[in-house]
Design a protein around this motif. Structure first.
Motif, PDB file in Angstrom:
ATOM      1  N   VAL A  23       0.598  -1.025   0.438  1.00  0.00           N
ATOM      2  CA  VAL A  23       0.355  -0.449  -0.086  1.00  0.00           C
ATOM      3  C   VAL A  23       0.389   1.385   0.028  1.00  0.00           C
ATOM      4  N   SER A  24       1.005   1.784  -1.194  1.00  0.00           N
ATOM      5  CA  SER A  24       1.450   3.372  -1.073  1.00  0.00           C
ATOM      6  C   SER A  24       1.001   4.294  -0.305  1.00  0.00           C
ATOM      7  N   ARG A  25       2.086   4.583   0.548  1.00  0.00           N
ATOM      8  CA  ARG A  25       1.724   5.980   1.188  1.00  0.00           C
ATOM      9  C   ARG A  25       3.108   6.758   1.393  1.00  0.00           C
ATOM     10  N   GLU A  26       2.718   8.298   1.124  1.00  0.00           N
ATOM     11  CA  GLU A  26       3.581   8.729   1.505  1.00  0.00           C
ATOM     12  C   GLU A  26       4.189   9.327   2.528  1.00  0.00           C
ATOM     13  N   GLY A  27       6.100   9.551   2.300  1.00  0.00           N
ATOM     14  CA  GLY A  27       6.115   9.945   4.423  1.00  0.00           C
ATOM     15  C   GLY A  27       5.820   8.989   5.233  1.00  0.00           C
ATOM     16  N   GLY A  28       5.284   7.936   4.526  1.00  0.00           N
ATOM     17  CA  GLY A  28       4.816   6.930   6.316  1.00  0.00           C
ATOM     18  C   GLY A  28       5.465   5.163   5.242  1.00  0.00           C
ATOM     19  N   LYS A  29       5.590   4.500   5.900  1.00  0.00           N
ATOM     20  CA  LYS A  29       5.307   3.116   5.907  1.00  0.00           C
ATOM     21  C   LYS A  29       4.864   2.407   5.366  1.00  0.00           C
ATOM     22  N   GLY A  30       4.576   2.164   4.189  1.00  0.00           N
ATOM     23  CA  GLY A  30       4.150   0.931   3.644  1.00  0.00           C
ATOM     24  C   GLY A  30       3.907  -0.658   3.970  1.00  0.00           C
ATOM     25  N   ILE A  31       2.597  -1.005   3.851  1.00  0.00           N
ATOM     26  CA  ILE A  31       1.998  -2.174   4.156  1.00  0.00           C
ATOM     27  C   ILE A  31       1.514  -3.185   3.293  1.00  0.00           C
ATOM     28  N   PHE A  32       3.057  -4.277   3.526  1.00  0.00           N
ATOM     29  CA  PHE A  32       3.321  -5.156   2.778  1.00  0.00           C
ATOM     30  C   PHE A  32       2.200  -6.132   2.667  1.00  0.00           C
ATOM     31  N   GLY A  33       2.012  -7.571   1.399  1.00  0.00           N
ATOM     32  CA  GLY A  33       0.894  -8.518   1.400  1.00  0.00           C
ATOM     33  C   GLY A  33       1.418  -8.700  -0.547  1.00  0.00           C
ATOM     34  N   LEU A  34       0.416  -9.472  -0.808  1.00  0.00           N
ATOM     35  CA  LEU A  34       0.499 -10.423  -1.886  1.00  0.00           C
ATOM     36  C   LEU A  34      -0.703 -10.385  -2.778  1.00  0.00           C
ATOM     37  N   ILE A  35      -0.919  -9.726  -4.420  1.00  0.00           N
ATOM     38  CA  ILE A  35      -1.690 -10.118  -4.988  1.00  0.00           C
ATOM     39  C   ILE A  35      -2.199 -11.664  -4.896  1.00  0.00           C
ATOM     40  N   GLU A  36      -3.087 -12.656  -4.998  1.00  0.00           N
ATOM     41  CA  GLU A  36      -3.427 -13.563  -4.644  1.00  0.00           C
ATOM     42  C   GLU A  36      -3.657 -14.106  -5.178  1.00  0.00           C
ATOM     43  N   SER A  37      -5.193 -13.939  -5.896  1.00  0.00           N
ATOM     44  CA  SER A  37      -5.877 -14.011  -7.337  1.00  0.00           C
ATOM     45  C   SER A  37      -7.237 -13.125  -7.351  1.00  0.00           C
ATOM     46  N   TYR A  38      -8.206 -13.358  -7.988  1.00  0.00           N
ATOM     47  CA  TYR A  38      -9.454 -12.469  -8.518  1.00  0.00           C
ATOM     48  C   TYR A  38     -10.631 -13.233  -8.022  1.00  0.00           C
ATOM     49  N   ASP A  39     -11.429 -12.319  -7.853  1.00  0.00           N
ATOM     50  CA  ASP A  39     -12.448 -12.638  -7.295  1.00  0.00           C
ATOM     51  C   ASP A  39     -13.328 -11.827  -8.123  1.00  0.00           C
ATOM     52  N   LYS A  40     -14.596 -13.039  -8.844  1.00  0.00           N
ATOM     53  CA  LYS A  40     -15.874 -12.173  -9.610  1.00  0.00           C
ATOM     54  C   LYS A  40     -16.538 -11.997  -9.441  1.00  0.00           C
ATOM     55  N   GLU A  41     -16.466 -12.589  -7.822  1.00  0.00           N
ATOM     56  CA  GLU A  41     -17.980 -11.983  -7.582  1.00  0.00           C
ATOM     57  C   GLU A  41     -18.183 -10.565  -6.806  1.00  0.00           C
ATOM     58  N   THR A  42     -17.379 -10.285  -6.197  1.00  0.00           N
ATOM     59  CA  THR A  42     -16.782  -8.826  -5.937  1.00  0.00           C
ATOM     60  C   THR A  42     -15.767  -7.921  -7.064  1.00  0.00           C
ATOM     61  N   ASN A  43     -15.654  -8.653  -8.006  1.00  0.00           N
ATOM     62  CA  ASN A  43     -15.204  -8.163  -9.717  1.00  0.00           C
ATOM     63  C   ASN A  43     -13.451  -7.770  -8.482  1.00  0.00           C
ATOM     64  N   SER A  44     -12.917  -7.904  -7.811  1.00  0.00           N
ATOM     65  CA  SER A  44     -11.988  -7.303  -6.843  1.00  0.00           C
ATOM     66  C   SER A  44     -10.122  -8.255  -6.905  1.00  0.00           C
ATOM     67  N   LEU A  45      -9.708  -7.308  -6.617  1.00  0.00           N
ATOM     68  CA  LEU A  45      -7.766  -8.373  -6.719  1.00  0.00           C
ATOM     69  C   LEU A  45      -7.942  -8.782  -4.605  1.00  0.00           C
ATOM     70  N   LEU A  46      -7.879  -9.844  -4.558  1.00  0.00           N
ATOM     71  CA  LEU A  46      -7.598 -10.007  -3.066  1.00  0.00           C
ATOM     72  C   LEU A  46      -5.837  -9.752  -2.731  1.00  0.00           C
ATOM     73  N   PHE A  47      -5.516  -9.209  -1.770  1.00  0.00           N
ATOM     74  CA  PHE A  47      -4.460  -7.974  -1.631  1.00  0.00           C
ATOM     75  C   PHE A  47      -4.319  -8.365   0.299  1.00  0.00           C
ATOM     76  N   LYS A  48      -3.998 -10.398   0.047  1.00  0.00           N
ATOM     77  CA  LYS A  48      -3.133 -10.362   2.127  1.00  0.00           C
ATOM     78  C   LYS A  48      -2.345 -10.020   2.476  1.00  0.00           C
ATOM     79  N   ILE A  49      -2.900  -9.289   3.380  1.00  0.00           N
ATOM     80  CA  ILE A  49      -1.708  -8.528   3.613  1.00  0.00           C
ATOM     81  C   ILE A  49      -0.846  -9.580   4.721  1.00  0.00           C
ATOM     82  N   ILE A  50       0.487  -9.712   4.774  1.00  0.00           N
ATOM     83  CA  ILE A  50       1.803 -10.529   5.065  1.00  0.00           C
ATOM     84  C   ILE A  50       2.124  -9.709   6.329  1.00  0.00           C
ATOM     85  N   GLU A  51       2.603  -7.875   6.420  1.00  0.00           N
ATOM     86  CA  GLU A  51       3.060  -7.629   7.082  1.00  0.00           C
ATOM     87  C   GLU A  51       2.897  -7.328   8.791  1.00  0.00           C
ATOM     88  N   ASP A  52       2.749  -7.501   9.502  1.00  0.00           N
ATOM     89  CA  ASP A  52       2.286  -7.589  11.139  1.00  0.00           C
ATOM     90  C   ASP A  52       2.643  -6.271  11.388  1.00  0.00           C
TER      91      ASP A  52
END
Length: 292
Positions: free
Chosen positions: A186-215
């Motif tokens: 997640v891109s943030r100006e002047g701050g620390k980003g939140i990392f994760g993985l784009i794992e798949s595409y959900d056709k029901e919500t028409n969205s990419l699933l971004f799983k957050i892996i950073e605690d």
């Protein structure tokens, strides 16, 4: 006998004199015509009028037919020119749209200066797999390799799935499943980003699933931009992927998944850029497991 001959000559002479007199009388300028001349003139005038009226009518019909024929031919010519004019308008509009799209793609080169952009054109899309993959006109001979990122002016659309000498198949983000992953943040100006993985595409919500892996205790807000992190070694960092629509936790509340709306329009794609990462090529083979 001599008397009768003289009498005949005298009559002939008198006749010639009368004839000459009549001729001279008829050819002189006169205002008033004789009754006989008036009758003859009227008869001739009526006859001419009776004859000329139908002749003029028939001639007028033929002239009207010629005018109609000429008008029809002119109308056909005007229709053809109008069709050509409309065709030119559509062609100019298409060229204008294509020019704007190419200009936008050229502007993308400034944001990926550390990488080699390979411009390509979409040549085919299967109706059965319209939102899953497409074919472009650049291949192995142009430097295209498997797993390279593919973008448009709006953002990332997918990755190279297979390569032929002159063409390549692109796997679209909307066709991603659990076997395709992209390292993102997640891109943030002047701050620390939140990392994760784009794992798949959900056709029901028409969205990419971004799983957050950073605690992280940081909250992800709706509308925040998700970009490639570059941590996989194949995709460059900073390529727009999409914007956050919603964040949902799993059933145990241990992980969070963000629903991401793709930044690029997956339905109308004409020109793309295949991004060749110039740095970290030695790590490409090691990173293929993460980026696929």
């Amino acid at each position: 006998m001599s008397f009768f001959r003289k009498k005949r000559l005298f009559i002939i002479l008198i006749g010639i004199i009368v004839l000459v007199a009549l001729v001279g009388f008829s050819i002189r300028d006169r205002v008033n015509l004789t009754t006989a001349e008036q009758f003859v003139s009227d008869v001739i005038g009526v006859a001419q009028n009776v004859i000329s009226t139908p002749v003029k009518y028939v001639a007028g019909i033929f002239e009207n037919i010629d005018d109609i024929r000429n008008t029809y031919e002119e109308n056909q010519i005007l229709r053809e020119r109008l069709a050509q004019y409309k065709g030119l308008i559509y062609e100019v509009q298409e060229i204008k749209d294509e020019n704007e799209e190419l200009r936008a793609l050229l502007d993308k080169e400034d944001s990926i200066r550390s990488y080699n952009p390979i411009h390509a054109t979409v040549t085919a899309r299967s109706p059965e797999r319209w939102i899953e993959q497409l074919t472009i006109n650049k291949g192995k001979s142009d430097g295209v390799k498997v797993n390279m990122a593919v973008i448009t002016a709006e953002g990332m659309i997918g990755k190279v799935q297979s390569v032929a000498p002159a063409t390549s198949t692109v796997q679209l983000l909307t066709g991603f499943d659990e076997f395709n992953r992209i390292s993102a943040t997640v891109s943030r100006e002047g701050g620390k980003g939140i990392f994760g993985l784009i794992e798949s595409y959900d056709k029901e919500t028409n969205s990419l699933l971004f799983k957050i892996i950073e605690d992280s205790d940081q909250d992800i807000e709706e509308g925040e931009l998700v970009v490639s992190s570059g941590m996989g070694g194949v995709f460059p960092a900073g390529l727009p992927i999409g914007t956050v629509k919603e964040v949902v936790p799993d059933q145990y509340g241990l992980t969070r998944t963000a629903l991401v709306e793709p930044a690029a329009n997956m339905y109308e794609i004409n020109h793309v850029v295949v991004v060749e990462r110039l740095l970290g090529q030695d790590d490409e083979d090691e990173a293929e497991g993460e980026e696929e």
